[in-house]
Write an enzyme that holds these catalytic residues in place. Sequence first.
Site: not given
Length: 372
Positions: A21, A105, A144
């Site tokens: 993504p 992230c 993730k």
Amino acid sequence: MNKSNPFEALGLPRDPLLLAPLAGVSDHPFRRSCAAQGADLTYVEMISATALLYESRRTYDMLKRHSSESILGVQVTAASADDMGRAVEILARHDFETIDINMGCPVKKVVKTGCGSAILRDPERVLKTVQAACSATDKPISAKIRLGWDQHSLNGLEVAQAAEAGGAAWVTVHGRTRSDDYGMPVNLEGIRQIKAALKIPVIGNGNLFQFEDVDHMKAVTGVDGVMISRGAMGNPWLFKEIRRRDKTVNVDEWEETVLRHLAWQQEEYGDQPGAAVCMRKHLLWYAKGWQGVKPFREAVNEAGSLGGAGELVRNFAEQLRKSQYLFRAPLVQNEAGSRFAWDPKYEMDRRLDRGVGDDGLENLAVHEELSV
């Protein structure tokens, strides 16, 4: 859900090819382009749990699914386990087959709110976050992660084990820490250690730009599948390359794919302001590897409509045919040290400090180095 084989339970291959993504990139036309070339599972852009809970219109717009997408995942990040649970309750009511928790992230705007890589600092929070997500839905939950916050806190194994204990169906591991930039080599040994310790599947991620990279990662780490990130930008054919072990992209295939992407962009966004600007980054990436591309790149940066962009693509393809330049040059080489030189995502995320819901795409036209 069959935890020992969650991919087959979703109708995927045992060794799936996943599309990451990508914030500011993974809209429906891009996802569909990658799926057409063999991506087994794609995701919408990373969602902020806070924005979801506050009913942000833009965030809900990001959840749109096209009727052509047979399987689709969503990724979410949250500042607390409670927020994650409440956000997953909402996402579970939407049309997604699986939900991923972003704990990797690195963007400052995300991390400073306690989201993304900030979660890595506290394995107990990882456990509670995954538990909260799993308690909110019967859909498979994945996570993730990265190998740690920095090279002095390589706790990726502990984090992965916490995610497994919390009920994650699989874990995707990016082989760097939060503090590493894209110039840092991927730590395959770190991924290997996590794969060896977990009972659930492990997906490998990081510096996958050609089928040789995937082969090498699998050989060293034993991962169950891979997630492609930057390698798919301007190169959706990478998924086909990995499956068929063929890097060939001819001008006819290139033109067809790019025009189809433009048509899907028109279908999705129509003639609304910014639609052509949003497409410019893709066209600049698609141009990589072709001879005499500078005039095309310059014209793309001036394109004011999707129709005009399509005409540029057709003219450029015809120019390539007349010049007998019928095949795209390799985007990367095999020589050590040069194989991962093209990193447009570094520019998009780190230099522009983009976060969730902040694409900063209007700046791309002045960042001409992205197309070099």
